[in-house]
Write a protein that holds these residues in place. Structure first.
Motif, PDB file in Angstrom:
ATOM      1  N   GLY A  43     -32.047 -72.398 -56.127  1.00 59.68           N
ATOM      2  CA  GLY A  43     -30.774 -72.634 -56.814  1.00 59.68           C
ATOM      3  C   GLY A  43     -29.626 -71.908 -56.149  1.00 59.68           C
ATOM      4  N   ALA A  44     -29.872 -70.691 -55.655  1.00 62.46           N
ATOM      5  CA  ALA A  44     -28.817 -69.925 -54.983  1.00 62.46           C
ATOM      6  C   ALA A  44     -28.373 -70.624 -53.710  1.00 62.46           C
ATOM      7  N   VAL A  45     -29.330 -71.206 -52.965  1.00 63.76           N
ATOM      8  CA  VAL A  45     -28.966 -71.922 -51.738  1.00 63.76           C
ATOM      9  C   VAL A  45     -28.046 -73.103 -52.051  1.00 63.76           C
ATOM     10  N   PRO A  57     -17.164 -81.863 -47.222  1.00 64.95           N
ATOM     11  CA  PRO A  57     -17.809 -82.316 -48.465  1.00 64.95           C
ATOM     12  C   PRO A  57     -19.018 -83.208 -48.243  1.00 64.95           C
ATOM     13  N   ALA A  58     -18.956 -84.088 -47.242  1.00 63.17           N
ATOM     14  CA  ALA A  58     -20.066 -85.026 -47.033  1.00 63.17           C
ATOM     15  C   ALA A  58     -21.326 -84.290 -46.587  1.00 63.17           C
ATOM     16  N   ARG A  59     -21.199 -83.423 -45.592  1.00 62.18           N
ATOM     17  CA  ARG A  59     -22.373 -82.691 -45.104  1.00 62.18           C
ATOM     18  C   ARG A  59     -22.884 -81.695 -46.144  1.00 62.18           C
ATOM     19  N   ALA A  63     -26.650 -81.714 -47.555  1.00 66.86           N
ATOM     20  CA  ALA A  63     -27.492 -80.520 -47.483  1.00 66.86           C
ATOM     21  C   ALA A  63     -27.974 -80.096 -48.861  1.00 66.86           C
ATOM     22  N   GLY A  64     -27.097 -80.108 -49.841  1.00 64.97           N
ATOM     23  CA  GLY A  64     -27.487 -79.736 -51.194  1.00 64.97           C
ATOM     24  C   GLY A  64     -28.539 -80.654 -51.768  1.00 64.97           C
ATOM     25  N   LEU A  65     -28.398 -81.963 -51.546  1.00 64.76           N
ATOM     26  CA  LEU A  65     -29.392 -82.918 -52.049  1.00 64.76           C
ATOM     27  C   LEU A  65     -30.728 -82.727 -51.341  1.00 64.76           C
ATOM     28  N   VAL A  94     -21.326 -79.924 -58.856  1.00 66.15           N
ATOM     29  CA  VAL A  94     -20.100 -79.642 -58.106  1.00 66.15           C
ATOM     30  C   VAL A  94     -20.039 -80.476 -56.834  1.00 66.15           C
ATOM     31  N   LEU A  95     -21.164 -80.581 -56.129  1.00 73.75           N
ATOM     32  CA  LEU A  95     -21.203 -81.365 -54.894  1.00 73.75           C
ATOM     33  C   LEU A  95     -20.985 -82.845 -55.161  1.00 73.75           C
TER      34      LEU A  95
END
Length: 391
Positions: A43-45, A57-59, A63-65, A94-95
């Motif tokens: 979760g922290a990452v 925003p796109a990258r 990365a988050g997904l 947020v992403l």
């Protein structure tokens, strides 16, 4: 990044940390041991990636997904607590919201679909046999839906504002096209009239002069017809023809501008009007005269709408060599939302008209109090049409 953006992200980071700590405590209390470590780290990452989203925003969303999908698979096969947890879900929200708000349509839809897939993937990690949707899945889907709505609403609002602004610009261009038609028609008609008169005189002295004047007449007539056809395409067929204030040849005796100020004074405000003499304004190109009227008209309209507490207004029109300056200023007290209120679509139309003539427009608060609209226009030296052509 602006100071406000840093402050918002700092507050968001505090929220991320609080949610991660709370959920780590809940996992440690119910699962025991070090099970909370994986959820907290993953979760922290995602939350750190969310805080860095402004750079790309796109990258950041991709990365988050990817991290979230990996966490879901790891939790499924390693028998870990359900993922995504609340902290990770908040970071993904947020992403996703940022992507829906700012990225191109195809990319935004792809990120939103990826977020929904991760939220639905939480079904694989649910540790419950109860009927219905697991709580972790319901939480992730609801957070995802809120993120999509939070990003979609301002996106649609911006699209509407752009459409309105473009409509204002188009309307101003059509207005300029109509005035251009009337102004050029006036001057070309003068040329044709002079050519016709010269032909009559040439009858007394036949020669080459008559042929030359005939060609001038034909060229002028053809140019007038062609110009009418081209500019006529820009007219609204259901809209009556409009003429520039003051008609061709400047503001004339300034009656229309004086009447405009008089109607504004009837509303209870004092107006100081400073104008050049009539001999000076008679030489102004008609498109410049029409723009002067338009700037004053729109500025007074804005004062009536957005500065109800103003007591006096100054309207000044001055010329310095080949530059004409028009300024409309009021003395209303400055309020916290004044700048936002006065930035309406009327300024877009004025700026479109002024810049089309090679001028500049500035609108903003005055030192101390009040608001000012200042337009500068180039006024090349030109000769007035002969008296016969003006008739």
């Amino acid at each position: 990044m602006r100071v406000g953006g840093w402050a918002a992200d700092a507050g968001l980071g505090v929220i991320f940390a609080a949610v991660l700590a709370f959920w780590a405590y809940r996992i440690a209390d119910s699962w025991g041991g070090g099970y909370w470590g994986f959820d907290c780290a993953a979760g922290a990452v995602v939350c750190v990636i969310a805080l860095a989203r402004r750079f790309d925003p796109a990258r950041a969303a991709a990365a988050g997904l990817a991290v979230a999908a990996t966490a879901v698979l790891a939790a499924r096969f390693a028998d870990l607590p359900s993922e995504p947890g609340p902290g990770m879900a908040l970071g993904l929200a947020v992403l996703v919201g940022t992507a829906v708000r700012a990225l191109p349509v195809v990319t935004a839809c792809g990120v939103a679909a990826g977020g929904l897939a991760v939220a639905a993937g939480s079904l694989l990690t649910a540790h419950t046999l109860a009927a219905g949707v697991p709580s972790v899945t319901a939480m992730n889907v609801l957070v995802w839906a809120a993120a999509v709505v939070a990003g979609l609403f301002p996106r649609l609002l911006d699209a509407r504002r752009r459409a309105v602004a473009e409509g204002v610009r188009r309307a101003e261009r059509l207005r300029l096209a109509r005035e251009l038609h009337d102004v050029v028609a006036h001057h070309v008609t003068g040329i044709v009239v002079q050519a016709q008169a010269a032909r009559l005189v040439a009858h007394k002295s036949p020669g080459k002069a008559g042929d030359a004047l005939a060609e001038i007449e034909a060229a002028g007539s053809d140019a007038l017809a062609a110009m009418r056809r081209v500019v006529g395409l820009l007219r609204d067929p259901d809209e009556p023809a409009a003429r520039a204030p003051g008609g061709p040849g400047g503001l004339g005796e300034l009656d229309e501008l004086g009447e405009l100020v008089g109607r504004f004074e009837a509303g209870g405000r004092a107006v100081r009007l400073r104008l050049p003499d009539e001999e000076e304004t008679a030489t102004w190109p008609p498109e410049v005269a029409g723009t002067v009227y338009r700037v004053v008209q729109e500025s007074l309209t804005n004062i009536s709408r957005h500065a109800p507490h103003s007591r006096s207004v100054t309207v000044s029109v001055e010329r310095d060599r080949e530059t004409l300056t028009v300024e409309v200023a009021d003395d209303s007290p400055r309020g916290p939302s004044r700048h936002h209120q006065r930035g309406g679509y009327g300024l877009i139309g004025m700026r479109e008209r002024v810049e089309a003539l090679g001028g500049t427009l500035r609108a903003g608060p005055r030192p101390g109090a009040g608001w000012s609209v200042r337009a500068t226009l180039p006024v090349p030296r030109s000769k007035a049409l002969p008296e016969r052509a003006r008739r």
